[in-house]
Motif scaffolding. Structure first.
Motif, PDB file in Angstrom:
ATOM      1  N   SER A   9      43.061  33.695  48.661  1.00  0.00           N
ATOM      2  CA  SER A   9      43.684  32.475  48.170  1.00  0.00           C
ATOM      3  C   SER A   9      42.772  31.937  47.066  1.00  0.00           C
TER       4      SER A   9
ATOM      5  N   THR B 196      48.282  31.741  47.313  1.00  0.00           N
ATOM      6  CA  THR B 196      47.949  33.116  48.070  1.00  0.00           C
ATOM      7  C   THR B 196      48.041  34.404  47.172  1.00  0.00           C
ATOM      8  N   ALA B 197      46.962  34.947  46.710  1.00  0.00           N
ATOM      9  CA  ALA B 197      47.148  36.250  45.898  1.00  0.00           C
ATOM     10  C   ALA B 197      47.209  37.243  46.808  1.00  0.00           C
ATOM     11  N   VAL B 198      46.469  37.623  47.949  1.00  0.00           N
ATOM     12  CA  VAL B 198      46.548  38.739  48.895  1.00  0.00           C
ATOM     13  C   VAL B 198      46.799  38.154  50.182  1.00  0.00           C
TER      14      VAL B 198
ATOM     15  N   GLY C 138      49.108  40.699  43.248  1.00  0.00           N
ATOM     16  CA  GLY C 138      47.849  40.710  43.753  1.00  0.00           C
ATOM     17  C   GLY C 138      46.920  41.910  43.765  1.00  0.00           C
TER      18      GLY C 138
ATOM     19  N   THR D  20      43.317  41.121  42.491  1.00  0.00           N
ATOM     20  CA  THR D  20      42.532  40.371  43.605  1.00  0.00           C
ATOM     21  C   THR D  20      42.467  41.411  44.446  1.00  0.00           C
TER      22      THR D  20
ATOM     23  N   GLY E 229      51.639  39.997  47.627  1.00  0.00           N
ATOM     24  CA  GLY E 229      50.312  40.123  48.325  1.00  0.00           C
ATOM     25  C   GLY E 229      50.497  41.047  49.423  1.00  0.00           C
TER      26      GLY E 229
END
Length: 298
Positions: free
Chosen positions: A33, A38-40, A62, A65, A232
């Motif tokens: 994050s 929250t990216a993943v 995501g 990332t 993500g």
């Protein structure tokens, strides 16, 4: 939503590799994050040794990332990511020695010649001094840049620049090559040329390739398996053919005529992302970065 598909694993987890292959990359509940974003989000993923794996998804899904976590550019807790069995949290240097990485942003120095660019990366990757000249020449030859090796990189075409960056990544003889949008901004002929060189090196060395791309035709043609990522997580996983056939079968059960053409991988992409294609398209900085890269290689 299309279910996750994979010939060798539980379709709900997104884990597992192509049949008979050990894992080159393994992510277990990977999360990352940026502040409250929250990216993943609990990513489970396994890439088989020796395969070409495509990580697809809309901007903001995501992908980059996740790539940065795998390459140790972003820190993650122990046990989440392994590369050829090495924990990226505990064995960063061991992992880095096995990687070749071509980021989305350009990494070549326009003020250096092609040979000087690759030689610089040979030093960065700690290629033994007595081997450097030969390894640099080999990497340039692999991407068909020998004749242009002593020209400044700022005289190269877009396709040549991307091939130069590929040579930079290959000079350390990596077991895993990671490519983040390697053909962004290139015309179709240059894109094909880049992929031909990637495949030639892969066939000669057996290296594993993990690639992100927005070009569905590339993923369909060149990837052994693909994972479609959205918000993500991996939402669908399998060979391009499996994913296309899976969507076609679901459409037929919902009443589509049997004579309808088989869906494309882009159809699968849109089915997975749905309305999220618009609200996950990235912000101003993402657009600016992408356009800068496209302009420089174009």
């Amino acid at each position: 939503m299309t279910p996750s598909i994979d010939a060798a694993t539980d379709s709900d987890t997104g884990t597992g590799t192509a049949t008979g292959r050990s894992a080159a990359v393994s992510c277990t509940r990977l999360a990352y994050s940026f502040g409250e974003t929250t990216a993943v989000d609990g990513l489970d993923l396994s890439v088989g040794e020796g395969e070409v794996f495509g990580l697809l998804g809309p901007n903001g899904a995501g992908k980059t990332t996740a790539i940065r976590c795998i390459t140790t550019l972003l820190p993650v807790p122990a046990g989440m990511v392994h590369v050829f069995g090495h924990d990226t949290a505990k064995e960063q240097m061991s992992v880095r020695r096995m990687l070749g990485y071509v980021p989305q942003q350009l990494s070549a120095d326009s003020g250096l010649t092609g040979r000087e660019n690759v030689a610089l990366f040979a030093r960065v990757f700690d290629v033994p001094r007595k081997e450097r000249a030969a390894r640099v020449a080999q990497a340039l030859r692999a991407v068909d840049l020998t004749d242009a090796a002593d020209r400044l990189a700022n005289t190269y075409s877009g396709g040549m620049v991307r091939r130069l960056e590929l040579a930079q990544a290959l000079v350390s003889a990596p077991r895993l090559l990671i490519l983040d949008e390697p053909t962004i901004g290139l015309d179709p002929i240059a894109r094909t040329s880049v992929w031909e060189h990637i495949n030639a090196v892969r066939e000669a060395t057996g290296m594993t390739v993990l690639v992100t791309t927005h070009y569905m035709d590339e993923a369909d043609q060149y990837c052994d398996r693909v994972g479609l990522m959205h918000r993500g997580r991996i939402r669908a996983l399998g060979t391009p053919e499996q994913l296309r056939e899976g969507l076609g079968e679901r459409r037929r059960t919902e009443g589509a005529p049997a004579t309808d053409p088989l869906p494309t991988l882009e159809d699968v992409f849109r089915d997975i992302a749905g309305s999220g294609l618009e609200d996950q398209s990235g912000g101003f900085r993402d657009v600016r970065s992408t356009r800068r890269t496209a302009n420089r290689v174009g």
